[in-house]
Design a protein around this motif. Structure first.
Motif, PDB file in Angstrom:
ATOM      1  N   ASN A 184       0.822  -1.207   0.000  1.00  0.00           N
ATOM      2  CA  ASN A 184       0.000   0.000   0.000  1.00  0.00           C
ATOM      3  C   ASN A 184       0.857   1.258   0.000  1.00  0.00           C
ATOM      4  O   ASN A 184       0.590   2.216  -0.750  1.00  0.00           O
ATOM      5  N   GLU A 185       1.906   1.275   0.796  1.00  0.00           N
ATOM      6  CA  GLU A 185       2.752   2.463   0.901  1.00  0.00           C
ATOM      7  C   GLU A 185       3.621   2.660  -0.335  1.00  0.00           C
ATOM      8  O   GLU A 185       3.850   3.789  -0.768  1.00  0.00           O
ATOM      9  N   VAL A 186       4.125   1.561  -0.907  1.00  0.00           N
ATOM     10  CA  VAL A 186       4.958   1.686  -2.106  1.00  0.00           C
ATOM     11  C   VAL A 186       4.128   2.200  -3.278  1.00  0.00           C
ATOM     12  O   VAL A 186       4.555   3.113  -4.011  1.00  0.00           O
ATOM     13  N   VAL A 187       2.953   1.642  -3.470  1.00  0.00           N
ATOM     14  CA  VAL A 187       2.088   2.112  -4.557  1.00  0.00           C
ATOM     15  C   VAL A 187       1.693   3.564  -4.329  1.00  0.00           C
ATOM     16  O   VAL A 187       1.692   4.379  -5.256  1.00  0.00           O
ATOM     17  N   ARG A 188       1.394   3.941  -3.095  1.00  0.00           N
ATOM     18  CA  ARG A 188       1.041   5.326  -2.772  1.00  0.00           C
ATOM     19  C   ARG A 188       2.208   6.271  -3.100  1.00  0.00           C
ATOM     20  O   ARG A 188       2.019   7.349  -3.683  1.00  0.00           O
ATOM     21  N   ALA A 189       3.423   5.853  -2.717  1.00  0.00           N
ATOM     22  CA  ALA A 189       4.595   6.676  -2.996  1.00  0.00           C
ATOM     23  C   ALA A 189       4.841   6.798  -4.497  1.00  0.00           C
ATOM     24  O   ALA A 189       5.238   7.850  -5.002  1.00  0.00           O
ATOM     25  N   VAL A 191       2.597   6.722  -6.837  1.00  0.00           N
ATOM     26  CA  VAL A 191       1.604   7.654  -7.384  1.00  0.00           C
ATOM     27  C   VAL A 191       1.983   9.090  -7.058  1.00  0.00           C
ATOM     28  O   VAL A 191       1.849   9.988  -7.899  1.00  0.00           O
ATOM     29  N   GLU A 192       2.479   9.325  -5.850  1.00  0.00           N
ATOM     30  CA  GLU A 192       2.890  10.678  -5.473  1.00  0.00           C
ATOM     31  C   GLU A 192       4.067  11.153  -6.316  1.00  0.00           C
ATOM     32  O   GLU A 192       4.159  12.338  -6.649  1.00  0.00           O
ATOM     33  N   GLU A 240      -8.867   6.168   4.546  1.00  0.00           N
ATOM     34  CA  GLU A 240      -7.461   6.533   4.690  1.00  0.00           C
ATOM     35  C   GLU A 240      -6.527   5.555   3.982  1.00  0.00           C
ATOM     36  O   GLU A 240      -5.309   5.804   3.897  1.00  0.00           O
ATOM     37  N   GLU A 241      -7.062   4.463   3.453  1.00  0.00           N
ATOM     38  CA  GLU A 241      -6.231   3.452   2.811  1.00  0.00           C
ATOM     39  C   GLU A 241      -6.251   3.526   1.289  1.00  0.00           C
ATOM     40  O   GLU A 241      -5.306   3.092   0.636  1.00  0.00           O
ATOM     41  N   VAL A 242      -7.336   4.050   0.721  1.00  0.00           N
ATOM     42  CA  VAL A 242      -7.445   4.099  -0.739  1.00  0.00           C
ATOM     43  C   VAL A 242      -6.502   5.155  -1.296  1.00  0.00           C
ATOM     44  O   VAL A 242      -6.033   6.041  -0.574  1.00  0.00           O
ATOM     45  N   ILE A 243      -6.229   5.057  -2.595  1.00  0.00           N
ATOM     46  CA  ILE A 243      -5.275   5.947  -3.266  1.00  0.00           C
ATOM     47  C   ILE A 243      -5.985   6.633  -4.422  1.00  0.00           C
ATOM     48  O   ILE A 243      -6.626   5.977  -5.248  1.00  0.00           O
ATOM     49  N   GLN A 244      -5.857   7.930  -4.486  1.00  0.00           N
ATOM     50  CA  GLN A 244      -6.543   8.714  -5.518  1.00  0.00           C
ATOM     51  C   GLN A 244      -5.622   8.964  -6.711  1.00  0.00           C
ATOM     52  O   GLN A 244      -4.527   9.490  -6.560  1.00  0.00           O
TER      53      GLN A 244
END
Length: 278
Positions: A184-189, A191-192, A240-244
């Motif tokens: 979750n954190e790697v995919v979020r990073a 995307v950022e 708080e877990e989903v990614i936009q």
């Protein structure tokens, strides 16, 4: 606050069914918990005859857990009963679609009561296993305040021995994560770092085959449909877990084991991310 004990085992069971997160055992392999079913009858589940397990839970993408509940103290006799159920655990896989992963599940046993005997506490604190199956204990105590507010306090007795290459906990950008949270954190990073990335492009960077049947990511709407249809969480779907993304809202899969997490990490490193095994 005054003690406000559960009146019956079924009341304690109902509370755990509605508050499954209490059943987490640690912050590594046993932190992502999901109740799958309750009151499952097993043939020869007891030395005296047939039996019925109280709760069947799933821990991440690796473990199934048999939960035995006692209204009062959990002790050596409770442990014997749990071990009887674990002995015939293979029946569970034929009674329902509880396990859809490729590899056979690992197992864990959990005893829950309002108190624990000193002998059992000492045994579990030393990392007790039954035929290679780790066993945990948990006490749950309920209290009521003068304002009629109800509070529940739980304590866990569990000592699981993690090997140096267990692929259970990772360091990413200076913080520790278990397998599912790492993804979750790697995919979020990612995307950022790539704010204009689309859903199809993110699928290209993290293809489905890295995880297996559920894929690394899915549309949050699809992930919610899976949860509503089957009653099982296969993705992180809380706000708080989903990614936009620019074009969609996505959820990452929470079903990871030592094999597919290796594939994910290899792909993440190809994309320039550094991940360390703790």
């Amino acid at each position: 606050m005054k003690p406000y004990p559960f009146w019956k085992e079924l009341a304690m069971e109902a509370y755990l069914l509605e508050n499954e997160d209490i059943l987490k055992l640690d912050e590594q392999n046993f932190s992502e918990v999901e109740v799958l079913d309750a009151e499952i009858a097993l043939k020869s589940g007891r030395k005296s005859g047939d039996g019925r397990i109280d709760i069947l839970a799933k821990y991440g993408g690796e473990y199934l857990g048999i939960v035995e509940i006692k209204l009062n103290e959990i002790n050596e006799f409770s442990l014997i009963q749990l071990e009887d159920y674990l002995t015939v655990r293979s029946q569970i896989l034929s009674l329902g679609e509880y396990w859809q992963e490729g590899a056979e599940p690992k197992w864990v046993g959990l005893l829950v009561g309002s108190s624990i005997s000193a002998a059992l506490q000492d045994r579990l604190s030393q990392g007790y296993q039954f035929n290679g199956i780790p066993i945990a204990g948990m006490t749950i105590k309920r209290f009521r305040s003068e304002k009629n507010e109800v509070f529940v306090i739980s304590d866990t007795y569990f000592n699981f021995s993690y090997s140096t290459k267990d692929y259970s906990k990772f360091i990413f950008k200076g913080k520790e994560y278990n397998k599912g949270r790492l993804v979750n954190e790697v995919v979020r990073a990612h995307v950022e770092r790539n704010p204009d990335i689309t859903y199809s492009e993110l699928k290209r960077d993290f293809p489905d085959h890295l995880q297996g049947s559920f894929g690394v990511i899915d549309l949050t709407s699809n992930a919610e449909d899976i949860f509503q249809r089957w009653g099982h969480k296969r993705h992180y779907i809380k706000e708080e877990e989903v990614i936009q993304l620019q074009d969609q809202t996505i959820s990452t899969c929470n079903q990871w084991n030592p094999e597919n997490i290796k594939s994910f990490i290899q792909q993440a490193e190809k994309l320039g991310w550094r991940i360390e095994l703790k």
